[in-house]
Design a protein around this motif. Structure first.
Motif, PDB file in Angstrom:
ATOM      1  N   PHE A   1       0.830  -1.214   0.000  1.00  0.00           N
ATOM      2  CA  PHE A   1       0.000   0.000   0.000  1.00  0.00           C
ATOM      3  C   PHE A   1       0.864   1.262   0.000  1.00  0.00           C
ATOM      4  O   PHE A   1       0.464   2.279  -0.572  1.00  0.00           O
ATOM      5  CB  PHE A   1      -1.027  -0.032   1.138  1.00  0.00           C
TER       6      PHE A   1
ATOM      7  N   TYR B   1      -3.729   5.019  -5.615  1.00  0.00           N
ATOM      8  CA  TYR B   1      -4.770   4.159  -5.063  1.00  0.00           C
ATOM      9  C   TYR B   1      -6.183   4.680  -5.376  1.00  0.00           C
ATOM     10  O   TYR B   1      -7.032   3.927  -5.888  1.00  0.00           O
ATOM     11  CB  TYR B   1      -4.582   3.989  -3.551  1.00  0.00           C
TER      12      TYR B   1
ATOM     13  N   ARG C   1     -19.732   2.409  -0.348  1.00  0.00           N
ATOM     14  CA  ARG C   1     -19.418   3.034   0.949  1.00  0.00           C
ATOM     15  C   ARG C   1     -20.631   3.806   1.467  1.00  0.00           C
ATOM     16  O   ARG C   1     -20.938   3.775   2.653  1.00  0.00           O
ATOM     17  CB  ARG C   1     -18.202   3.958   0.822  1.00  0.00           C
TER      18      ARG C   1
ATOM     19  N   ALA D   1      -8.269   0.396   9.015  1.00  0.00           N
ATOM     20  CA  ALA D   1      -7.689   0.260   7.667  1.00  0.00           C
ATOM     21  C   ALA D   1      -8.213   1.399   6.790  1.00  0.00           C
ATOM     22  O   ALA D   1      -8.663   1.190   5.673  1.00  0.00           O
ATOM     23  CB  ALA D   1      -8.005  -1.116   7.071  1.00  0.00           C
ATOM     24  N   THR D   2      -8.117   2.588   7.332  1.00  0.00           N
ATOM     25  CA  THR D   2      -8.726   3.781   6.717  1.00  0.00           C
ATOM     26  C   THR D   2      -8.085   4.157   5.386  1.00  0.00           C
ATOM     27  O   THR D   2      -8.707   4.806   4.549  1.00  0.00           O
ATOM     28  CB  THR D   2      -8.656   4.958   7.724  1.00  0.00           C
TER      29      THR D   2
ATOM     30  N   ASP E   1      -4.378   3.010  10.276  1.00  0.00           N
ATOM     31  CA  ASP E   1      -3.860   2.201   9.168  1.00  0.00           C
ATOM     32  C   ASP E   1      -2.388   1.888   9.440  1.00  0.00           C
ATOM     33  O   ASP E   1      -1.715   2.611  10.175  1.00  0.00           O
ATOM     34  CB  ASP E   1      -3.989   2.972   7.843  1.00  0.00           C
ATOM     35  N   ILE E   2      -1.902   0.793   8.817  1.00  0.00           N
ATOM     36  CA  ILE E   2      -0.486   0.423   8.998  1.00  0.00           C
ATOM     37  C   ILE E   2       0.403   0.979   7.873  1.00  0.00           C
ATOM     38  O   ILE E   2       1.605   0.785   7.904  1.00  0.00           O
ATOM     39  CB  ILE E   2      -0.284  -1.120   9.073  1.00  0.00           C
ATOM     40  N   SER E   3      -0.195   1.649   6.882  1.00  0.00           N
ATOM     41  CA  SER E   3       0.614   2.153   5.764  1.00  0.00           C
ATOM     42  C   SER E   3       0.794   3.664   5.877  1.00  0.00           C
ATOM     43  O   SER E   3      -0.171   4.433   5.760  1.00  0.00           O
ATOM     44  CB  SER E   3      -0.051   1.800   4.429  1.00  0.00           C
TER      45      SER E   3
ATOM     46  N   GLY F   1      -1.855   2.707  13.076  1.00  0.00           N
ATOM     47  CA  GLY F   1      -2.450   1.772  14.031  1.00  0.00           C
ATOM     48  C   GLY F   1      -2.741   0.440  13.377  1.00  0.00           C
ATOM     49  O   GLY F   1      -3.146   0.378  12.213  1.00  0.00           O
ATOM     50  N   ASP F   2      -2.502  -0.620  14.128  1.00  0.00           N
ATOM     51  CA  ASP F   2      -2.677  -1.981  13.636  1.00  0.00           C
ATOM     52  C   ASP F   2      -3.978  -2.558  14.197  1.00  0.00           C
ATOM     53  O   ASP F   2      -4.190  -2.568  15.410  1.00  0.00           O
ATOM     54  CB  ASP F   2      -1.472  -2.810  14.123  1.00  0.00           C
ATOM     55  N   SER F   3      -4.826  -3.049  13.294  1.00  0.00           N
ATOM     56  CA  SER F   3      -6.123  -3.588  13.695  1.00  0.00           C
ATOM     57  C   SER F   3      -6.001  -4.729  14.698  1.00  0.00           C
ATOM     58  O   SER F   3      -6.936  -5.005  15.435  1.00  0.00           O
ATOM     59  CB  SER F   3      -6.825  -4.140  12.465  1.00  0.00           C
TER      60      SER F   3
ATOM     61  N   SER G   1     -13.657  -0.620   5.437  1.00  0.00           N
ATOM     62  CA  SER G   1     -13.972  -0.934   4.040  1.00  0.00           C
ATOM     63  C   SER G   1     -12.733  -1.479   3.339  1.00  0.00           C
ATOM     64  O   SER G   1     -11.679  -0.849   3.337  1.00  0.00           O
ATOM     65  CB  SER G   1     -14.534   0.285   3.295  1.00  0.00           C
ATOM     66  N   PHE G   2     -12.879  -2.645   2.769  1.00  0.00           N
ATOM     67  CA  PHE G   2     -11.834  -3.325   2.004  1.00  0.00           C
ATOM     68  C   PHE G   2     -10.536  -3.474   2.792  1.00  0.00           C
ATOM     69  O   PHE G   2      -9.444  -3.407   2.231  1.00  0.00           O
ATOM     70  CB  PHE G   2     -11.597  -2.597   0.662  1.00  0.00           C
TER      71      PHE G   2
END
Ligand SMILES: C[S@@+](CC[C@H](N)C(=O)[O-])C[C@H]1O[C@@H](n2cnc3c(N)ncnc32)[C@H](O)[C@@H]1O
Length: 240
Positions: free
Chosen positions: A21, A28, A44, A63-64, A85-87, A112-114, A130-131
């Motif tokens: 990502f 994206y 959405r 995972a925003t 999100d982690i990216s 942040g990691d889910s 979402s996704f």
């Protein structure tokens, strides 16, 4: 064996997903809307409408990415949306977008990691994704942590790709998803694997009742699945 973006690399799924990502973050949004012909935007919107009666004040968007689901959640008039999100690359694009739209007083994006959320339990009125869930390294752990940070009575709303089951849509869509989409994705994103990983990860991911089974296993009740656009994607809902 879980499906990873770069099969020749030794790193685990989470690090590979974050790298992937980061690589595609600048293209994206364009690719999302182009490859889905803009349908992702309506998906959405439909998912957010499912929270209309609940009027959640504090929403967590897991995972925003570049923040599209968090922005859509503002239709609910919340006091705040926090996106994690982690990216770093996806978050940077999201922060730019939110600043340009002058929404930074309503939406806060953080690393942040889910699977290891840094929030106390029972904090959020709603949790949305979402996704994102298809990309988790450990799906059950990610869903269990969402359950932990959600307030009792709160809802989780998840959109994820699913597999259309009916002829001839199934065959036509599979052809597009497996052969055409990866070529366009590769050309525009310049990443060799990201848009091959997309159909492969969807194929390996539990959908419909199988996904509801995992939601129930981590504690969610009143679970429902609503297929979208002939079952290309689905909205899943659960309550704490
Ligand atoms: C396909 S994008 C979706 C972005 C956005 N929600 C949307 O609808 O466009 C998936 C996102 O999930 C993030 N992700 C994957 N695993 C994650 C995890 N364990 N914790 C947080 N984010 C994660 C990725 O970095 C990526 O930004």
């Amino acid at each position: 064996m879980s499906v990873v973006p770069y099969k020749d690399q030794q790193e685990g799924k989470k690090a590979q997903v974050a790298n992937m990502f980061n690589n595609i973050s600048k293209r994206y949004d364009l690719l999302n809307h182009l490859l889905s012909l803009g349908i992702d935007i309506t998906w959405r919107k439909k998912a957010i409408k499912m929270l209309q009666k609940d009027q959640p004040k504090l929403i967590l968007d897991i995972a925003t990415g570049t923040g599209d689901f968090a922005i859509e959640a503002l239709a609910l008039n919340p006091e705040k949306v926090i996106g994690v999100d982690i990216s770093e690359g996806m978050l940077a694009e999201g922060k730019k977008k939110i600043k340009n739209k002058k929404l930074d007083h309503l939406i806060e994006l953080q690393m942040g990691d889910s699977e290891k959320l840094l929030f106390e339990e029972n904090k959020f009125d709603a949790v949305i994704v979402s996704f994102g869930v298809r990309n988790f390294e450990n799906l059950e752990k990610g869903l269990a942590d969402m359950f932990r940070v959600l307030k009792p009575g709160g809802k989780v709303v998840i959109i994820e790709f699913s597999k259309p089951k009916k002829f001839p849509l199934k065959q036509g869509y599979n052809f597009y998803f497996k052969y055409i989409l990866p070529q366009i994705g590769k050309l525009i994103s310049k990443d060799q694997s990201a848009y091959t990983y997309l159909p492969e990860s969807v194929q390996a991911f539990p959908d419909g009742d199988d996904f509801l089974t995992v939601l129930k296993k981590v504690g969610f009740t009143n679970t429902k699945c609503r297929p979208l656009t002939f079952g290309i994607s689905s909205i899943y809902i659960g309550e704490k």
